[in-house]
Write an enzyme that holds these catalytic residues in place. Structure first.
Site, short mmCIF file in Angstrom:
data_model
loop_
_atom_site.label_atom_id
_atom_site.label_comp_id
_atom_site.label_asym_id
_atom_site.label_seq_id
_atom_site.Cartn_x
_atom_site.Cartn_y
_atom_site.Cartn_z
CG HIS A 8 -1.87 1.06 1.37
ND1 HIS A 8 -2.02 1.81 2.51
CD2 HIS A 8 -2.79 1.52 0.49
CE1 HIS A 8 -2.99 2.69 2.33
NE2 HIS A 8 -3.48 2.53 1.13
NE ARG A 9 -2.06 5.71 1.52
CZ ARG A 9 -2.57 6.40 2.53
NH1 ARG A 9 -1.82 7.28 3.15
NH2 ARG A 9 -3.83 6.24 2.89
CD GLU B 276 -3.07 2.11 -3.21
OE1 GLU B 276 -4.12 2.77 -3.28
OE2 GLU B 276 -2.09 2.48 -2.50
CG ASP C 289 -3.15 6.70 -3.43
OD1 ASP C 289 -4.18 6.01 -3.53
OD2 ASP C 289 -2.31 6.55 -2.50
CG HIS D 245 -3.49 9.06 0.40
ND1 HIS D 245 -4.25 9.82 1.27
CD2 HIS D 245 -4.22 7.95 0.14
CE1 HIS D 245 -5.37 9.19 1.53
NE2 HIS D 245 -5.38 8.05 0.87
CD GLU E 14 -7.30 5.02 -4.20
OE1 GLU E 14 -6.50 4.42 -3.46
OE2 GLU E 14 -8.22 5.72 -3.76
CE LYS F 296 -6.53 8.25 -2.65
NZ LYS F 296 -7.60 7.53 -1.95
CG ASP G 10 -0.14 0.82 5.64
OD1 ASP G 10 -0.48 1.01 4.48
OD2 ASP G 10 -0.69 1.35 6.63
O1 G3P Z 1 -6.60 1.10 -2.65
C1 G3P Z 1 -6.77 0.80 -1.32
C2 G3P Z 1 -6.57 2.01 -0.47
O2 G3P Z 1 -5.42 2.68 -0.92
C3 G3P Z 1 -7.74 2.94 -0.51
O3 G3P Z 1 -7.66 3.94 0.42
O4 G3P Z 1 -7.21 6.17 1.21
O5 G3P Z 1 -5.39 4.48 1.27
O6 G3P Z 1 -6.12 5.45 -0.89
P1 G3P Z 1 -6.54 5.06 0.50
MG MG Z 2 -4.93 4.35 -2.33
#
Ligand code: G3P
Ligand code: MG
Length: 250
Positions: A8-9, A35, A37, A50, A110, A112, A230
């Site tokens: 994540h990120r 992943e 954003d 993000h 993703e 945003k 994470d």
């Molecule tokens: O894609 C899963 C997650 O990243 C979604 O929430 O706010 O972390 O972008 P957020």
């Molecule tokens: Mg995300």
């Protein structure tokens, strides 16, 4: 079926999120996916961050949409996390794609677009992805499902997932109707009847953001398609132990 581990990120727990350092760490531990954003700058460059604002993850203040790329590049995107990452920059999507050019796992981009629509972001992202990741897996996602429909019109072969917190009634109908192949669901929603129903209907379920080892374990047992975490290294270690125990019990 094996649950994929998506970082994540990048590797948010131990690197400044959504930076090249975070993506390098995700690759170092052999994550199955990464992943990130995306937003658009004032001069229409696709950048990786993000929040809509730069305040939390840089030493600057204000909305990304009001910064030119040059101005954004003057910010420090690492020091807020640790002095060890001082000088880390906000990456463009192009820079992230160049770094991930040989990453064989899935790249989850993703959009945003929840608060700022960023007209043309879909075309810009698709153009870059087609250039740098033509033969490698990419899954797009967004909480803004209108973005995903626009994306389908830009690239009919795009693979995309609906981002959702909540559990829908007959979730497979809406997912198919929008043309998505998966739902990326808030962890408790993924671990529910909704998650089961989606998989029974041939759709994929990826849970976010799964950070507690006991919840990672639950997801391996439930057999979800992926977890987004994470802590990719922790999840990968845990999956190895889980698979060994399962194998020795056979
Ligand atoms: O894609 C899963 C997650 O990243 C979604 O929430 O706010 O972390 O972008 P957020
Ligand atoms: Mg995300």
């Amino acid at each position: 079926m094996r649950t994929a581990v998506i970082a994540h990120r990048g590797s948010k727990a131990n690197r400044p999120e959504n930076t090249l350092a975070a993506f390098e760490e995700a690759m170092r531990v052999h994550s199955d996916g990464i992943e990130l954003d995306v937003h658009l700058t004032k001069d229409q460059e696709v950048v990786v961050m993000h929040d809509e604002k730069v305040n939390r993850t840089t030493n600057g203040k204000g909305q990304i949409k009001n910064f030119t790329l040059k101005e954004l590049k003057e910010l420090d995107a690492g020091s807020w996390f640790s002095p060890a990452y001082r000088g880390e920059k906000v990456p463009t999507l192009k820079e992230a794609l160049e770094l991930l050019e040989d990453f064989p796992g899935v790249l989850n981009i993703e959009f945003k677009t929840d608060r700022n629509g960023y007209p043309t972001i879909e075309e810009r992202v698709v153009r870059l992805v087609n250039k740098y990741r033509a033969n490698l897996p990419v899954v797009y996602s967004s909480f803004n499902h209108e973005t995903l429909v626009r994306l389908r019109n830009v690239d009919s072969s795009a693979d995309y997932a609906l981002l959702l917190w909540e559990r829908l009634a007959e979730p497979w109908r809406y997912t198919r109707q929008v043309g998505a192949t998966a739902q990326h669901l808030w962890e408790p929603s993924a671990l529910s009847e909704t998650g089961k129903q989606l998989q029974e209907h041939g759709l994929k379920v990826r849970a976010w953001t799964v950070n507690k080892p006991k919840n990672m374990q639950k997801i391996f047992e439930f057999g979800l398609d992926a977890l987004i975490t994470d802590y990719p290294e922790v999840a990968l270690d845990l999956r190895r132990s889980y698979e060994q125990i399962k194998k020795s019990a056979e």
